[in-house]
Scaffold this motif. Structure first.
Motif, short mmCIF file in Angstrom:
data_model
loop_
_atom_site.label_atom_id
_atom_site.label_comp_id
_atom_site.label_asym_id
_atom_site.label_seq_id
_atom_site.Cartn_x
_atom_site.Cartn_y
_atom_site.Cartn_z
N THR A 182 -13.39 37.66 39.98
CA THR A 182 -13.28 36.53 39.05
C THR A 182 -14.69 36.31 38.52
OG1 THR A 182 -11.51 35.54 40.35
CG2 THR A 182 -12.72 34.07 38.89
N THR A 183 -14.83 36.17 37.21
CA THR A 183 -16.18 35.99 36.66
C THR A 183 -16.33 34.62 36.01
OG1 THR A 183 -15.53 37.00 34.58
CG2 THR A 183 -16.52 38.46 36.22
N ILE A 184 -17.56 34.12 36.06
CA ILE A 184 -17.90 32.85 35.40
C ILE A 184 -19.00 33.15 34.39
CG2 ILE A 184 -18.65 30.46 35.72
CD1 ILE A 184 -17.94 30.74 38.71
N THR A 185 -18.76 32.84 33.12
CA THR A 185 -19.78 33.08 32.09
C THR A 185 -20.16 31.75 31.44
OG1 THR A 185 -18.64 35.16 31.64
CG2 THR A 185 -20.34 34.50 30.06
N PHE A 186 -21.45 31.48 31.39
CA PHE A 186 -21.92 30.22 30.78
C PHE A 186 -22.37 30.49 29.35
CE2 PHE A 186 -22.29 29.77 35.31
CZ PHE A 186 -21.81 28.49 35.54
N TYR A 187 -21.65 29.91 28.40
CA TYR A 187 -22.03 30.06 26.98
C TYR A 187 -22.81 28.84 26.49
CZ TYR A 187 -19.07 34.17 26.53
OH TYR A 187 -18.52 35.43 26.66
N GLY A 188 -23.15 27.95 27.41
CA GLY A 188 -23.91 26.75 27.06
C GLY A 188 -23.99 25.87 28.29
N GLY A 189 -24.93 24.93 28.27
CA GLY A 189 -25.03 23.99 29.39
C GLY A 189 -26.00 24.43 30.48
N ILE A 197 -14.04 31.13 32.52
CA ILE A 197 -13.65 31.69 33.82
C ILE A 197 -12.57 32.74 33.55
CG2 ILE A 197 -12.65 31.22 36.10
CD1 ILE A 197 -14.13 28.61 36.13
N GLN A 198 -12.84 33.95 34.03
CA GLN A 198 -11.88 35.04 33.82
C GLN A 198 -11.40 35.56 35.16
OE1 GLN A 198 -13.12 38.21 31.21
NE2 GLN A 198 -11.16 39.28 31.45
N ASP A 199 -10.07 35.60 35.31
CA ASP A 199 -9.46 36.14 36.52
C ASP A 199 -8.50 37.24 36.06
OD1 ASP A 199 -8.20 36.68 38.90
OD2 ASP A 199 -7.75 34.58 39.38
N ARG A 200 -8.90 38.49 36.26
CA ARG A 200 -8.19 39.64 35.67
C ARG A 200 -7.99 39.39 34.17
NH1 ARG A 200 -3.62 39.77 39.99
NH2 ARG A 200 -4.44 37.69 40.32
N GLU A 201 -6.74 39.42 33.67
CA GLU A 201 -6.59 39.31 32.20
C GLU A 201 -6.57 37.85 31.72
OE1 GLU A 201 -4.40 40.32 34.34
OE2 GLU A 201 -2.47 39.38 33.95
N THR A 202 -6.65 36.88 32.64
CA THR A 202 -6.58 35.47 32.22
C THR A 202 -7.98 34.93 31.90
OG1 THR A 202 -4.68 35.17 33.66
CG2 THR A 202 -5.76 33.17 32.89
N LEU A 210 -23.49 28.45 17.90
CA LEU A 210 -22.12 28.68 18.36
C LEU A 210 -22.07 30.10 18.93
CD1 LEU A 210 -19.31 27.26 18.22
CD2 LEU A 210 -18.94 28.44 16.06
N PRO A 211 -21.76 30.23 20.24
CA PRO A 211 -21.82 31.57 20.84
C PRO A 211 -20.74 32.51 20.32
CG PRO A 211 -20.84 30.00 22.37
CD PRO A 211 -21.30 29.20 21.18
N LYS A 212 -21.01 33.80 20.42
CA LYS A 212 -20.01 34.78 20.00
C LYS A 212 -19.03 34.98 21.14
CE LYS A 212 -22.33 37.20 16.32
NZ LYS A 212 -23.75 36.84 16.21
N ILE A 213 -17.79 34.55 20.95
CA ILE A 213 -16.74 34.74 21.95
C ILE A 213 -15.55 35.34 21.21
CG2 ILE A 213 -15.30 33.67 23.74
CD1 ILE A 213 -17.28 31.32 23.80
N LYS A 214 -15.20 36.56 21.58
CA LYS A 214 -14.15 37.29 20.87
C LYS A 214 -12.79 36.60 20.97
CE LYS A 214 -13.37 42.08 20.13
NZ LYS A 214 -13.04 43.36 20.68
N GLY A 215 -12.14 36.44 19.83
CA GLY A 215 -10.77 35.91 19.84
C GLY A 215 -10.67 34.43 20.18
N ALA A 216 -11.78 33.67 19.98
CA ALA A 216 -11.75 32.25 20.32
C ALA A 216 -11.70 31.35 19.10
CB ALA A 216 -12.99 31.89 21.14
N ILE A 226 -19.71 24.19 40.17
CA ILE A 226 -20.47 24.14 38.91
C ILE A 226 -20.71 22.67 38.60
CG2 ILE A 226 -20.48 24.74 36.46
CD1 ILE A 226 -18.21 26.79 37.15
N THR A 227 -21.98 22.29 38.51
CA THR A 227 -22.27 20.90 38.19
C THR A 227 -23.52 20.85 37.32
OG1 THR A 227 -22.44 18.67 39.12
CG2 THR A 227 -23.73 20.38 40.22
N GLU A 228 -23.68 19.75 36.61
CA GLU A 228 -24.82 19.61 35.72
C GLU A 228 -25.63 18.42 36.19
OE1 GLU A 228 -23.62 18.68 31.77
OE2 GLU A 228 -25.67 18.66 31.03
N ALA A 229 -26.93 18.61 36.39
CA ALA A 229 -27.75 17.50 36.85
C ALA A 229 -28.84 17.21 35.85
CB ALA A 229 -28.35 17.84 38.20
N THR A 230 -28.92 15.97 35.41
CA THR A 230 -29.98 15.61 34.49
C THR A 230 -30.95 14.63 35.13
OG1 THR A 230 -28.54 13.90 33.60
CG2 THR A 230 -28.68 15.94 32.35
#
Ligand SMILES: [Zn+2]
Length: 337
Positions: A6-13, A24-29, A65-71, A208-212
């Motif tokens: 399962t992969t986690i990709t951060f396109y921002g933040g 979050i990608q889990d196989r084809e999802t 705006l990040p490049k995300i295919k098919g979004a 996954i959390t964001e701390a400021t």
């Protein structure tokens, strides 16, 4: 058999405040969690209202705006994202829904849906705040939503906008907890504690959390703020000016109660009034009605008005006041800018 990852990709933040876009990608999802505007990236190139983005393509070329295919609705690619989950209605978590393909289901809480639709109506002409055509699917705490190989459990948290959620995400490689934004000193802090308990029980593989603000700075509770406001309004002889985020319902209630206890009216902007009117639909929220004796609506002078502004002025003709009318009763007013 090799287990797929399962992969986690951060396109921002990451290394910035807000702008969260997590895939979050889990196989084809493939599921996106939040799709916010990155204020830091945008500020490097634009300074609204004088210089605003003109096209989606320019946002992408500048790397905002990040490049995300098919979004995206403006790309020709077939849809490649199964769902988007939005944690709360702050723009740095939600505004770039504007660009998402309309066939992708967007899941969020009921309050978030109301706020995003109202703000989108107010900012109709704005490229970055348009949720028209999105089919929102709303959830509540206790729901479990399955999208392909991923199951998402939203749990309420307290934040400076109502209707905020964190997510417990079940994947074929274990749990992932995404907190969204939360606070533990707010009016409904017990909701955050509910989330923390459920997140702990899920024994996640990753959080996954964001701390400021990780310092030991003292943060006032909403009750303390309310107490201070009461004192200040009580001591003031002239007009009291208030400045707070239009979506911060707790703060709105604190100013309303301070104004009311000192026999003043809280005069809100047309934008705030439109949002208050829209949020009446949410039965779980306590929010003053525009018909309330202690509420007025302040209209700035403007040559051309939008449709939603005219509709509000027509509906509440006795409530909407001009600058000179507010000026005549300024000792009896708390004016929210
Ligand atoms: Zn937030």
């Amino acid at each position: 058999m090799v287990k797929s990852k399962t992969t986690i990709t951060f396109y921002g933040g990451v290394n910035e405040i807000g702008g969260n876009k997590i895939l979050i990608q889990d196989r084809e999802t493939k599921v996106l969690f939040d799709f916010g505007l990155s204020y830091a990236a945008k500020k490097r190139f634009y300074s609204p209202p004088f210089l605003s983005p003109r096209s989606e393509k320019s946002l992408q070329e500048l790397g905002i705006l990040p490049k995300i295919k098919g979004a995206y609705k403006f790309d020709e690619e077939p849809c490649a994202i199964d769902a988007v989950f939005i944690s709360h209605a702050h723009m740095d978590h939600s505004a770039y829904l504007s660009f998402i393909k309309r066939e992708i289901p967007v899941y969020c809480g009921e309050t978030t849906k109301i706020i995003l639709q109202a703000l989108s109506e107010i900012r109709r002409a704005d490229l970055e705040f348009n949720v028209e055509g999105i089919e929102f699917q709303t959830f509540r705490t206790g729901n479990k939503i399955r999208v392909g190989n991923i199951e998402v459990e939203p749990v309420h948290v307290d934040h400076s906008v109502p209707g905020a959620y964190g997510f417990i995400i079940h994947t074929s490689n274990g749990g992932i907890v995404y907190t969204g934004d939360f606070r533990r000193h707010g009016a409904k802090h017990e909701m955050t504690e509910d989330f923390v308990k459920k997140a702990e029980k899920a024994e996640p593989e990753a959080v996954i959390t964001e701390a400021t603000n990780m310092t030991g700075a003292h943060v006032s509770s909403e009750d303390e703020v309310k107490g201070k406001l009461n004192e200040i309004v009580g001591q003031a002889n002239g007009i009291v000016l208030a400045d707070f985020a239009s979506t911060d319902v707790d703060r709105l209630n604190s100013f309303y109660s301070a104004a009311k206890s000192h026999e003043r009216c809280l005069a809100v902007s047309l934008k705030q009034a439109y949002l208050m009117e829209a949020l009446q639909e949410d039965k779980h929220l306590t929010i003053p009605r525009l018909s309330d004796d202690s509420i007025l609506v302040f209209r700035k002078s403007k040559r051309v008005r939008d449709k939603w502004e005219n509709a509000l002025i027509e509906k509440y003709p006795d409530k909407v006041k001009s600058a000179s009318e507010v000026s005549k009763q300024q000792c009896k007013t708390v004016l929210a800018l």
